[in-house]
Every structure is written in C-alpha cells, then in structure tokens.
Design a protein around this motif. Structure first.
Motif, PDB file in Angstrom:
ATOM      1  N   GLN A 118      -5.998  -0.030   4.112  1.00  0.00           N
ATOM      2  CA  GLN A 118      -5.280   0.902   3.251  1.00  0.00           C
ATOM      3  C   GLN A 118      -4.481   0.171   2.175  1.00  0.00           C
ATOM      4  N   VAL A 119      -4.010  -1.033   2.493  1.00  0.00           N
ATOM      5  CA  VAL A 119      -3.340  -1.866   1.480  1.00  0.00           C
ATOM      6  C   VAL A 119      -4.332  -2.216   0.385  1.00  0.00           C
ATOM      7  N   ALA A 120      -5.571  -2.551   0.807  1.00  0.00           N
ATOM      8  CA  ALA A 120      -6.610  -2.871  -0.172  1.00  0.00           C
ATOM      9  C   ALA A 120      -6.862  -1.689  -1.097  1.00  0.00           C
ATOM     10  N   ARG A 121      -6.906  -0.506  -0.547  1.00  0.00           N
ATOM     11  CA  ARG A 121      -7.163   0.662  -1.383  1.00  0.00           C
ATOM     12  C   ARG A 121      -6.044   0.846  -2.411  1.00  0.00           C
ATOM     13  N   ALA A 122      -4.806   0.660  -1.989  1.00  0.00           N
ATOM     14  CA  ALA A 122      -3.691   0.826  -2.918  1.00  0.00           C
ATOM     15  C   ALA A 122      -3.802  -0.165  -4.077  1.00  0.00           C
ATOM     16  N   LEU A 123      -4.190  -1.401  -3.782  1.00  0.00           N
ATOM     17  CA  LEU A 123      -4.339  -2.411  -4.834  1.00  0.00           C
ATOM     18  C   LEU A 123      -5.494  -2.063  -5.764  1.00  0.00           C
ATOM     19  N   PHE A 124      -6.599  -1.592  -5.207  1.00  0.00           N
ATOM     20  CA  PHE A 124      -7.732  -1.212  -6.044  1.00  0.00           C
ATOM     21  C   PHE A 124      -7.381  -0.021  -6.925  1.00  0.00           C
ATOM     22  N   ASP A 125      -6.625   0.922  -6.365  1.00  0.00           N
ATOM     23  CA  ASP A 125      -6.226   2.085  -7.161  1.00  0.00           C
ATOM     24  C   ASP A 125      -5.351   1.663  -8.341  1.00  0.00           C
ATOM     25  N   GLU A 126      -4.479   0.689  -8.124  1.00  0.00           N
ATOM     26  CA  GLU A 126      -3.657   0.183  -9.219  1.00  0.00           C
ATOM     27  C   GLU A 126      -4.522  -0.395 -10.325  1.00  0.00           C
ATOM     28  N   CYS A 127      -5.532  -1.167  -9.919  1.00  0.00           N
ATOM     29  CA  CYS A 127      -6.417  -1.775 -10.903  1.00  0.00           C
ATOM     30  C   CYS A 127      -7.139  -0.717 -11.730  1.00  0.00           C
ATOM     31  N   ILE A 128      -7.699   0.259 -11.058  1.00  0.00           N
ATOM     32  CA  ILE A 128      -8.473   1.277 -11.754  1.00  0.00           C
ATOM     33  C   ILE A 128      -7.588   2.082 -12.700  1.00  0.00           C
ATOM     34  N   SER A 129      -6.358   2.330 -12.303  1.00  0.00           N
ATOM     35  CA  SER A 129      -5.448   3.100 -13.158  1.00  0.00           C
ATOM     36  C   SER A 129      -5.095   2.344 -14.429  1.00  0.00           C
ATOM     37  N   ASP A 130      -5.021   1.019 -14.336  1.00  0.00           N
ATOM     38  CA  ASP A 130      -4.588   0.223 -15.484  1.00  0.00           C
ATOM     39  C   ASP A 130      -5.732  -0.259 -16.364  1.00  0.00           C
ATOM     40  N   TRP A 131      -6.935  -0.303 -15.853  1.00  0.00           N
ATOM     41  CA  TRP A 131      -8.048  -0.861 -16.616  1.00  0.00           C
ATOM     42  C   TRP A 131      -8.557   0.147 -17.632  1.00  0.00           C
ATOM     43  N   THR A 132      -9.497  -0.276 -18.426  1.00  0.00           N
ATOM     44  CA  THR A 132     -10.009   0.560 -19.503  1.00  0.00           C
ATOM     45  C   THR A 132     -10.692   1.805 -18.964  1.00  0.00           C
ATOM     46  N   GLU A 133     -10.748   2.807 -19.787  1.00  0.00           N
ATOM     47  CA  GLU A 133     -11.364   4.073 -19.393  1.00  0.00           C
ATOM     48  C   GLU A 133     -12.822   3.901 -19.019  1.00  0.00           C
ATOM     49  N   PHE A 168     -13.542  -9.478 -10.392  1.00  0.00           N
ATOM     50  CA  PHE A 168     -12.763  -9.124 -11.566  1.00  0.00           C
ATOM     51  C   PHE A 168     -11.598 -10.102 -11.690  1.00  0.00           C
ATOM     52  N   ASP A 169     -11.257 -10.410 -12.916  1.00  0.00           N
ATOM     53  CA  ASP A 169     -10.185 -11.370 -13.167  1.00  0.00           C
ATOM     54  C   ASP A 169      -8.838 -10.650 -13.160  1.00  0.00           C
ATOM     55  N   ASP A 170      -8.499 -10.158 -11.993  1.00  0.00           N
ATOM     56  CA  ASP A 170      -7.219  -9.475 -11.806  1.00  0.00           C
ATOM     57  C   ASP A 170      -6.698  -9.866 -10.432  1.00  0.00           C
ATOM     58  N   ALA A 171      -5.490 -10.387 -10.376  1.00  0.00           N
ATOM     59  CA  ALA A 171      -4.940 -10.879  -9.114  1.00  0.00           C
ATOM     60  C   ALA A 171      -4.840  -9.764  -8.081  1.00  0.00           C
ATOM     61  N   ARG A 172      -4.589  -8.548  -8.522  1.00  0.00           N
ATOM     62  CA  ARG A 172      -4.478  -7.441  -7.571  1.00  0.00           C
ATOM     63  C   ARG A 172      -5.824  -7.151  -6.905  1.00  0.00           C
ATOM     64  N   TRP A 173      -6.891  -7.210  -7.696  1.00  0.00           N
ATOM     65  CA  TRP A 173      -8.223  -6.988  -7.139  1.00  0.00           C
ATOM     66  C   TRP A 173      -8.551  -8.055  -6.089  1.00  0.00           C
ATOM     67  N   LYS A 174      -8.228  -9.298  -6.401  1.00  0.00           N
ATOM     68  CA  LYS A 174      -8.490 -10.399  -5.463  1.00  0.00           C
ATOM     69  C   LYS A 174      -7.640 -10.244  -4.197  1.00  0.00           C
ATOM     70  N   ARG A 175      -6.399  -9.792  -4.351  1.00  0.00           N
ATOM     71  CA  ARG A 175      -5.568  -9.562  -3.162  1.00  0.00           C
ATOM     72  C   ARG A 175      -6.124  -8.415  -2.331  1.00  0.00           C
ATOM     73  N   GLY A 176      -6.673  -7.412  -3.006  1.00  0.00           N
ATOM     74  CA  GLY A 176      -7.295  -6.300  -2.295  1.00  0.00           C
ATOM     75  C   GLY A 176      -8.495  -6.763  -1.486  1.00  0.00           C
ATOM     76  N   GLN A 177      -9.301  -7.651  -2.067  1.00  0.00           N
ATOM     77  CA  GLN A 177     -10.441  -8.196  -1.336  1.00  0.00           C
ATOM     78  C   GLN A 177      -9.984  -9.021  -0.139  1.00  0.00           C
ATOM     79  N   GLU A 178      -8.904  -9.775  -0.323  1.00  0.00           N
ATOM     80  CA  GLU A 178      -8.371 -10.556   0.786  1.00  0.00           C
ATOM     81  C   GLU A 178      -7.851  -9.639   1.893  1.00  0.00           C
ATOM     82  N   ALA A 179      -7.251  -8.519   1.492  1.00  0.00           N
ATOM     83  CA  ALA A 179      -6.772  -7.551   2.487  1.00  0.00           C
ATOM     84  C   ALA A 179      -7.934  -6.970   3.284  1.00  0.00           C
TER      85      ALA A 179
END
Length: 215
Positions: A118-133, A168-179
């Motif tokens: 669930q931590v991973a999902r939260a990080l991925f959701d952050e990425c998707i919200s901030d990335w391009t449309e 993806f070159d985003d630290a949050r995405w990489k942390r999500g994968q680690e989670a």
C-alpha cells in the motif's frame, strides 16, 4: 488419500417411495415430473464419471511425484549428494533415452504481499498525479490493475511484478518499486508436473495437458 472424493449421500433414512428435495424435505417419487427425474439421473451419471476421473488423476499425481522423487533419491545416492527431499530439488526435467518423451517437475513459490504494498501504491499515485497528462492514463490503468483485489482479496502477482519492470527517473517511483520488493512474502510452495511427447527428434514438443495443480 484425503483428497479422494465421493458422491454425496443423504445421512437420513429415506422412506420407500420418497426422495429428498433441495430443502431436505421428503417428497413422493410420483410427484416429480419426468423431465426432473431425467435431469437428476443425468447429473448423477455425469458427476459419477467426474468424481471417478478426479480420484484417478489424484492417484496418478501421487505416483508421478513418488516415482520422480525415488529416481532423484537414487541419483543423489549414486553421486554421493546430500538428499534434499522434494522441496529442495527445485525444477528438473526427465527424458526418455530416445528423446521423444519428457516429464518436467517445477516448484513454484506461493507469494503474498505485506503492508508495504500500500505504501508502494501511494508513491505511484504521487508520481502519476505530478507527471505529464500523456503519461497518466496508461500508467493509471497499469497501477489500478496491479492493486485491484479479486473477490478473495488477493491482488494479481503478475500485474504487480509488471510495475517492477517499468523504469522512470523519479525517486518516488524507485522507492515504490523497493516497497513492492520488501512486501513480498513467501508463504509456501507448490509442485507442478508437465508432460511432453513428440514423434521425431526433430519435431517440436506437444504438451499432454493434465492439470495436476488443481487436484
């Protein structure tokens, strides 16, 4: 064997000339329409075959793992290897001398996911919200598929692992994968047997489909 099936039989004594209905009531045989009687007979006949076949496959499964396990024990003894038992042997292929038949034994881990998922999902959701449309729709679908639970409350292992292959070159995405990696729990293993034949050494293998994993 404990997995052997038998056809259900009423535990009550049924009076002569009566049958038990789906609510457990006794009704006269004469009150049952002929088409219902035919349906009852047909289902009992089909289930009789089905249960017999299931039990036969269950016995066959026992023989397969007993025979391949015995062979592996002999091979380990011949080479002086420490006997590890079925769980420690992993994946192995056995083949006839002419190369026309083979049996594969595979051992697959049974996995579950811990709260880190669930931590991973939260990080991925952050990425998707901030990335391009442009990236949102496709990624949102992948993430939703990965974390969507079925009626048993389980998520798709394949869909979750698919997210680990995306870079993806985003630290949050990489942390999500680690989670995700930290969330993986091995809760057991299951052995599978697969069978293959071919008519000639130059032919491709044809599977002999028997679903031993289901029995």
């Amino acid at each position: 064997m404990s997995d052997q099936l038998t056809l259900p039989v009423s535990g009550r004594e049924i009076p002569a000339g009566y049958v038990e209905d789906a609510k457990g009531r006794f009704v006269t045989e004469a009150s049952i329409r002929p088409v219902q009687q035919l349906e009852d007979q047909m289902v009992r006949k089909v289930l009789g075959y089905a249960v017999e076949l299931h039990n036969q496959i269950q016995r066959f499964k026992g023989h397969v793992f007993a025979d391949t396990g015995s062979y592996m024990s002999l091979a380990e003894e011949e080479y002086g290897a420490t006997k590890r038992g079925a769980k420690g042997r992993g994946n192995v292929t056995f083949m006839t001398f002419d190369g026309l038949m083979k049996v594969q034994i595979a051992v697959a881990d049974r996995l579950s996911f811990g709260p880190e998922l669930q931590v991973a999902r939260a990080l991925f959701d952050e990425c998707i919200s901030d990335w391009t449309e442009d990236a949102r729709d496709e990624l949102r679908t992948l993430v939703d598929q990965a974390f969507q639970a079925d009626k048993e409350g389980q998520v798709s292992r394949d869909a979750v692992f698919r997210l680990l292959r995306l870079e993806f070159d985003d630290a949050r995405w990489k942390r999500g994968q680690e989670a995700i990696r930290d969330s993986i729990r091995v809760i057991g293993s299951k052995s599978y047997a697969r069978f293959y034949i071919r008519n000639d050494q130059a032919d491709g293998w044809r599977a002999v489909p028997i679903d031993l994993a289901a029995v």
